[in-house]
Scaffold this motif. Structure first.
Motif, PDB file in Angstrom:
ATOM      1  N   SER A 122      21.693 -25.634  25.520  1.00 31.88           N
ATOM      2  CA  SER A 122      21.590 -26.126  23.834  1.00 31.88           C
ATOM      3  C   SER A 122      22.678 -27.094  23.776  1.00 31.88           C
ATOM      4  O   SER A 122      23.857 -26.727  24.179  1.00 31.88           O
ATOM      5  CB  SER A 122      21.522 -25.351  23.062  1.00 31.88           C
TER       6      SER A 122
ATOM      7  N   SER B  10      12.504 -39.639  20.678  1.00 29.03           N
ATOM      8  CA  SER B  10      12.282 -39.011  21.601  1.00 29.03           C
ATOM      9  C   SER B  10      11.506 -39.510  22.768  1.00 29.03           C
ATOM     10  O   SER B  10      10.877 -38.745  23.610  1.00 29.03           O
ATOM     11  CB  SER B  10      11.279 -37.878  20.867  1.00 29.03           C
TER      12      SER B  10
ATOM     13  N   THR C 231      12.161 -40.180  26.860  1.00 27.34           N
ATOM     14  CA  THR C 231      13.071 -39.598  27.685  1.00 27.34           C
ATOM     15  C   THR C 231      13.165 -40.197  28.864  1.00 27.34           C
ATOM     16  O   THR C 231      12.167 -41.125  29.137  1.00 27.34           O
ATOM     17  CB  THR C 231      12.239 -37.973  27.935  1.00 27.34           C
TER      18      THR C 231
ATOM     19  N   ILE D 175      14.067 -32.296  28.696  1.00 30.90           N
ATOM     20  CA  ILE D 175      14.949 -32.513  27.685  1.00 30.90           C
ATOM     21  C   ILE D 175      14.085 -32.802  26.378  1.00 30.90           C
ATOM     22  O   ILE D 175      13.024 -33.261  26.504  1.00 30.90           O
ATOM     23  CB  ILE D 175      15.942 -33.881  27.779  1.00 30.90           C
ATOM     24  N   SER D 176      14.578 -32.116  25.046  1.00 33.23           N
ATOM     25  CA  SER D 176      14.006 -32.210  23.811  1.00 33.23           C
ATOM     26  C   SER D 176      15.073 -32.068  22.974  1.00 33.23           C
ATOM     27  O   SER D 176      16.168 -31.813  23.085  1.00 33.23           O
ATOM     28  CB  SER D 176      13.144 -31.045  23.786  1.00 33.23           C
ATOM     29  N   ARG D 177      14.729 -32.328  21.749  1.00 34.37           N
ATOM     30  CA  ARG D 177      15.584 -32.406  20.398  1.00 34.37           C
ATOM     31  C   ARG D 177      14.945 -31.994  19.278  1.00 34.37           C
ATOM     32  O   ARG D 177      13.708 -32.153  19.024  1.00 34.37           O
ATOM     33  CB  ARG D 177      16.206 -33.876  20.360  1.00 34.37           C
TER      34      ARG D 177
ATOM     35  N   ASN E  56      15.790 -32.608  15.553  1.00 33.84           N
ATOM     36  CA  ASN E  56      16.385 -33.487  14.599  1.00 33.84           C
ATOM     37  C   ASN E  56      16.986 -32.601  13.360  1.00 33.84           C
ATOM     38  O   ASN E  56      18.170 -32.970  12.907  1.00 33.84           O
ATOM     39  CB  ASN E  56      15.898 -34.760  14.364  1.00 33.84           C
TER      40      ASN E  56
ATOM     41  N   ILE F 193      20.047 -30.730  20.871  1.00 29.09           N
ATOM     42  CA  ILE F 193      19.137 -31.195  22.030  1.00 29.09           C
ATOM     43  C   ILE F 193      19.045 -29.766  23.074  1.00 29.09           C
ATOM     44  O   ILE F 193      20.085 -28.927  22.964  1.00 29.09           O
ATOM     45  CB  ILE F 193      19.454 -32.512  22.650  1.00 29.09           C
TER      46      ILE F 193
ATOM     47  N   CYS G 204      27.011 -32.595  27.193  1.00 27.67           N
ATOM     48  CA  CYS G 204      26.176 -32.951  26.183  1.00 27.67           C
ATOM     49  C   CYS G 204      26.986 -34.440  25.752  1.00 27.67           C
ATOM     50  O   CYS G 204      28.191 -34.564  25.674  1.00 27.67           O
ATOM     51  CB  CYS G 204      26.299 -32.017  24.958  1.00 27.67           C
TER      52      CYS G 204
END
Length: 124
Positions: free
Chosen positions: A21, A55, A57, A69-71, A73, A78, A95
């Protein structure tokens, strides 16, 4: 000021999983592209995966099919879900984020921020 802080690293056996994270904090107005990089001993830092503000990727060939990978907001965070880890994934993971403060957006200045890095070790 803006800060990025990584968490979730550690040691795992080959074939295992980890979830990294990275949370951004500070005087944030907008967060654009974010990414994970890694650097193994004696090697150059390399892109692992990136995600745009919408988003979209992108993955390094070495990460495709194993990493996601994801986020979030709302949390300025992320994630990097890493599955089927291999010894060659051992590295310090960083990061990276394109973050605008009110001042930088008004000035038209692009600022890239880096986290301090977190160790991932894959070993039996």
């Amino acid at each position: 000021q803006v800060q990025l802080v990584e968490s979730g690293g550690g040691s795992v056996q080959p074939g295992g999983s980890l979830r990294l994270s990275c949370r951004a904090s500070g005087m944030i107005f907008v967060i654009n592209d974010m990414a994970w990089y890694r650097q193994a001993p004696g090697e150059e830092r390399e892109l692992v995966a990136s995600i745009t503000g919408r988003s979209i990727t992108n993955y390094a060939d070495s990460a495709k099919g194993r990493f996601t990978i994801s986020r979030d907001n709302a949390k300025n965070t992320i994630y990097l879900q890493m599955n089927s880890l291999k010894p060659e994934d051992t590295a310090v993971y960083y990061c990276n984020a394109d973050i605008g403060t009110i001042a930088s957006v008004k000035a038209g200045i692009k600022n890239i921020y880096w986290g301090p890095g977190i160790q991932v070790t894959v070993s039996s």
